[in-house]
Design a protein around this motif. Sequence first.
Motif, PDB file in Angstrom:
ATOM      1  N   UNK A 513     -13.652 -54.609   2.580  1.00 22.35           N
ATOM      2  CA  UNK A 513     -11.921 -54.480   2.763  1.00 22.35           C
ATOM      3  C   UNK A 513     -11.457 -53.181   3.655  1.00 22.35           C
ATOM      4  N   UNK A 514     -11.297 -53.068   4.811  1.00 22.44           N
ATOM      5  CA  UNK A 514     -10.674 -52.186   5.694  1.00 22.44           C
ATOM      6  C   UNK A 514      -9.609 -51.858   5.550  1.00 22.44           C
ATOM      7  N   UNK A 515      -9.111 -50.339   5.869  1.00 24.81           N
ATOM      8  CA  UNK A 515      -7.771 -50.126   5.611  1.00 24.81           C
ATOM      9  C   UNK A 515      -8.058 -49.073   6.941  1.00 24.81           C
ATOM     10  N   UNK A 516      -6.923 -49.240   7.644  1.00 23.28           N
ATOM     11  CA  UNK A 516      -6.410 -48.071   8.963  1.00 23.28           C
ATOM     12  C   UNK A 516      -5.594 -47.111   8.503  1.00 23.28           C
ATOM     13  N   UNK A 517      -5.181 -46.119   8.585  1.00 20.35           N
ATOM     14  CA  UNK A 517      -4.060 -45.302   8.631  1.00 20.35           C
ATOM     15  C   UNK A 517      -3.805 -43.885   9.757  1.00 20.35           C
ATOM     16  N   UNK A 518      -2.935 -44.256   9.609  1.00 17.37           N
ATOM     17  CA  UNK A 518      -2.464 -43.635  11.103  1.00 17.37           C
ATOM     18  C   UNK A 518      -1.330 -42.532  11.122  1.00 17.37           C
ATOM     19  N   UNK A 519      -1.290 -41.407  11.258  1.00 19.08           N
ATOM     20  CA  UNK A 519       0.135 -41.246  11.634  1.00 19.08           C
ATOM     21  C   UNK A 519       1.247 -40.879  12.314  1.00 19.08           C
ATOM     22  N   UNK A 520       2.213 -41.212  12.335  1.00 15.86           N
ATOM     23  CA  UNK A 520       3.500 -40.758  12.960  1.00 15.86           C
ATOM     24  C   UNK A 520       4.108 -39.684  13.044  1.00 15.86           C
ATOM     25  N   UNK A 521       5.274 -39.894  13.455  1.00 16.97           N
ATOM     26  CA  UNK A 521       6.001 -38.529  14.064  1.00 16.97           C
ATOM     27  C   UNK A 521       7.533 -39.082  13.274  1.00 16.97           C
ATOM     28  N   UNK A 522       8.605 -38.046  12.152  1.00 17.36           N
ATOM     29  CA  UNK A 522       9.623 -39.000  11.615  1.00 17.36           C
ATOM     30  C   UNK A 522      10.120 -39.116  12.596  1.00 17.36           C
ATOM     31  N   UNK A 523      11.047 -40.320  12.218  1.00 16.99           N
ATOM     32  CA  UNK A 523      12.336 -40.750  12.672  1.00 16.99           C
ATOM     33  C   UNK A 523      13.486 -40.306  12.457  1.00 16.99           C
ATOM     34  N   UNK A 524      14.746 -40.171  13.025  1.00 15.71           N
ATOM     35  CA  UNK A 524      15.750 -40.134  12.495  1.00 15.71           C
ATOM     36  C   UNK A 524      16.364 -40.984  11.503  1.00 15.71           C
ATOM     37  N   UNK A 525      17.326 -41.136  10.822  1.00 17.40           N
ATOM     38  CA  UNK A 525      17.514 -42.049  10.386  1.00 17.40           C
ATOM     39  C   UNK A 525      18.985 -42.953  10.904  1.00 17.40           C
TER      40      UNK A 525
END
Length: 525
Positions: A513-525
């Motif tokens: 079981x492999x998880x892929x994690x990736x960072x993303x920029x915060x976005x405004x609501x």
Amino acid sequence: MLKSNIKTPGVYINEVNDFSNDVIPVATAVPAFIGYTPQAVYEGKSYTNVAQRVTSFAEFKAIYCFPDPPAPAQPAKQYQPQYYLVPQKAQPAAGDYLLLDGTYYVLLPDPDTVYYLYNSIRLFFENGGAETYIVSVGSYGPSSGKAANFGEQVINANVQLNDLLHGLQLLSNESAPTLYICPDATLLSVADNGSLMQAMLKQSSGMMTSVSVFDIIGGKNPDPIQYMNDITAFRNNTGVEGLSYGAAYYPFIGTTIMQSSEIDYTNLFGSDVKQLAGILNPPANPNMAVAEIISNMETAPNALSVAQYNQTLLNASKTYGQIISHVLADANLLPPSGAMAGVMTTMDNQNSVWTSPANVSIVGGVSLPIKLSDGQQGNLNVDVVSGKSVNVIRFFNGIGILVWGARTLDGNSMDWRYISVRRTMNFLEQSCKQAAQAYVFAPNVKNTWETVKSMISSFLTNIWKQGGLQGASAADAFSVDCGLGTTMTSDDILNGFMNVTVKVAVVRPAEFIEFTFQQQMAVSS
């Protein structure tokens, strides 16, 4: 009713079957144990070299165990391994040893008194086992009267390859067993064990009804550094035939199957209490209470029962209690195959045959002789050369002992890599085969073809609904073909062949079981 049979005026009723026969699912977890038992007699009839079905431990005990004497006598001992304490000049580098009054001793069994079948059956039933077949190839043989050589494999001279091969051959007449298990096989030489394993794989693949479950020589006392030598020897001796019908487990398991009441001074030095006295009452550190007890045991052996004498020794000597604890721990180190048969039975009953018998604990398992890490298991789980995967039983902090492998010996095969896939296919094939027996000698025409297709399709639809086959719809999960121009030619029909082609999408385990994690920029609501 044929009209030619009607000769008398009247009203006749002709019932027409509207539904085709059902495919009745065959049993999936019916192990067959081959090996040596205390005895094999019931009501005067011998059960030696007989494939006998039993459904409980009580039934097993009635046929294959010594009868208990009337109360208040102690129950009969069914297994009596003998152990010797052998003094050493220095502290042993490995293995089980005791330090008693400044002297190092190694605990070594008499190899000809070691057997595994009886306790493996107990472990099987403790882990949820139910129906099983027993093939007793004989009772226990004579002891050698001496200890095994320190550091060498325990080989029981009473365990004979021909006996076990004959017991295996008896199972060729039985279609019900789905697992072949021979715990005593690890008491053979490496070469003889290899011959037996190859014969088991050949018979399993030939009958296509069972999977052979193997233990590995060296799994009881593995060297923490050189343990891979035992794995290599195992892989070199299993051959190349029928690998998808075999599965191996490593290492042995420390259990609680044998209780303290089953081990006493009669398991030491061939019941020679004089040798025991030299350790419990040495001249440099005399123990007068022990001396008196042992004197009474020699002059009046029947004044007290064995259990009573044993208890007086435990009260009088901490050393004796220490020795008995070590003997009990060694006798409780068992091959894992019996436990795995129980685990598979439980998994099949609670879930299904397509559920992998892994990531589960073993009832009665309390310790392991070696604790392998992720990196160490990698070489056992995947072997790029032979593909002969070995399933590891591991200890995890905070969780305990788990079965941490789900592969067959055909680990490099995309088709037959997993035990659950092999056992599911055996289940589907044998269920359909048994159902199709009703159509042997039926007219080889379209009506019969459609009936058989309908019968098998209905069965596979139910398996798909239960989660045994992959696919968003039944059409995606399987297909069944039978007919002229699709699975048969005119010559096939003339020669009496009705060919049915079944394709199934079997469920496979999520082994990685492999998880892929990736960072993303915060976005405004």
